[in-house]
Design a protein around this motif. Sequence first.
Motif, PDB file in Angstrom:
ATOM      1  N   SER A 173       0.835  -1.197   0.000  1.00 23.31           N
ATOM      2  CA  SER A 173       0.000   0.000   0.000  1.00 23.31           C
ATOM      3  C   SER A 173       0.868   1.245   0.000  1.00 23.31           C
ATOM      4  CB  SER A 173      -0.917   0.013   1.230  1.00 23.31           C
ATOM      5  OG  SER A 173      -0.139   0.103   2.424  1.00 23.31           O
ATOM      6  N   GLN A 246      -8.574 -11.613   5.777  1.00 22.09           N
ATOM      7  CA  GLN A 246      -9.797 -10.824   5.934  1.00 22.09           C
ATOM      8  C   GLN A 246     -10.637 -11.280   7.115  1.00 22.09           C
ATOM      9  OE1 GLN A 246     -11.450 -11.265   1.921  1.00 22.09           O
ATOM     10  NE2 GLN A 246     -11.133  -9.082   1.547  1.00 22.09           N
ATOM     11  N   GLN A 316      -1.612  -8.096   3.964  1.00 23.80           N
ATOM     12  CA  GLN A 316      -2.401  -7.441   5.015  1.00 23.80           C
ATOM     13  C   GLN A 316      -2.522  -5.945   4.762  1.00 23.80           C
ATOM     14  OE1 GLN A 316      -3.946  -9.029   7.879  1.00 23.80           O
ATOM     15  NE2 GLN A 316      -4.942  -7.028   7.677  1.00 23.80           N
ATOM     16  N   LYS A 317      -1.430  -5.305   4.358  1.00 23.53           N
ATOM     17  CA  LYS A 317      -1.469  -3.860   4.048  1.00 23.53           C
ATOM     18  C   LYS A 317      -2.397  -3.590   2.868  1.00 23.53           C
ATOM     19  CE  LYS A 317       3.242  -2.931   5.662  1.00 23.53           C
ATOM     20  NZ  LYS A 317       4.635  -2.616   5.229  1.00 23.53           N
ATOM     21  N   GLU A 320      -6.000  -3.741   4.161  1.00 28.23           N
ATOM     22  CA  GLU A 320      -6.314  -2.561   4.983  1.00 28.23           C
ATOM     23  C   GLU A 320      -6.505  -1.317   4.128  1.00 28.23           C
ATOM     24  OE1 GLU A 320      -3.095  -2.441   7.725  1.00 28.23           O
ATOM     25  OE2 GLU A 320      -3.800  -4.190   8.864  1.00 28.23           O
TER      26      GLU A 320
END
Length: 323
Positions: A173, A246, A316-317, A320
């Motif tokens: 991200s 998730q 994960q980033k 998010e």
Amino acid sequence: MTKGKVLIIGGTGFLGYYAVRELLKRNYAVSILSLPPLPAEGLFAPEVEIVLADLNKLTDAEVEKYLSGHDAVIFAAGADDRATPPAPAYPFFHKYNVEATRRLATLAKQAGVKRMVVLGSYFAYFDRAWPEMKLKEHHPYIRSRVEQEEILFEIAGSEMDAMVLELPYIFGSMPGRKPIWTPLLHYLAATPVLFYTHGGTNCVAVEHIGEAIAGAVEFGKGGERYVIGDENLTWKELLGRLSELQGKRKSVVTLPNWMATLAGAGLKLTLRLQGKESGLDPIQLIRLQTAMTFFDPELARTVLHFGSGGLEAALQKTIEAAG
């Protein structure tokens, strides 16, 4: 003292952002030429020189002025495979990938730039590795990436060290931008059972792309294509890991190839009725989508010294940032 001065075309984009960060870490002076607006305030350190402008609307003299005084230029712009321009699609991809590279390489050489790094696609690698699939003949986007590499090396010759980084699926991200994976992640979150094709791909954390770009500036050899990546995963493995991150690992049902091809035919018809064409032919793409587009990144890693690992954190980033 700095190691040198680098100009990044498309430096405010996802990959350009990480290239800036890594080059600054390595004590390079960095300039950016990128489309307005900035995706977020305070995106870069104060010492980064930022010019917000459309490369394609600048005169040759203006571009050469920006290039002057730089030791290396990185082309992190162009058109990617998500674009669906008016049919026929190839002129669009030729303009933004092939012609843009031709122009930039020509002006860079005239300005005395010694190194040029182009961010390309691993589809060009598979066009070489799997000639029987005739990828560049079926897909306008892949054709443009193959021709982009050819024109780069032709113009660079022996006077400029030019190289291509062929990139796979990238996760992570950055401030101010939604990941390109947002629609897929929303599908995963909303669906109790996941339906996807056979096949798989290579995946990498975006930080390692930044390291590979900086590594190309420092260690890359002119005329080389470097296939950059990290972990080979089947689609079932990738979707399973994403859904687990998730909050609930979901079952992945693998669609038969005929069903995926039928869906591709439906998409192609829809685009045709809209007067558009995809850079990746939706029917022919199924052969590539259902293959194991795996490769060994160690050869490139040995030369460019980029890292490995961290994919779980990058996934994960991505989740998010998609919201």
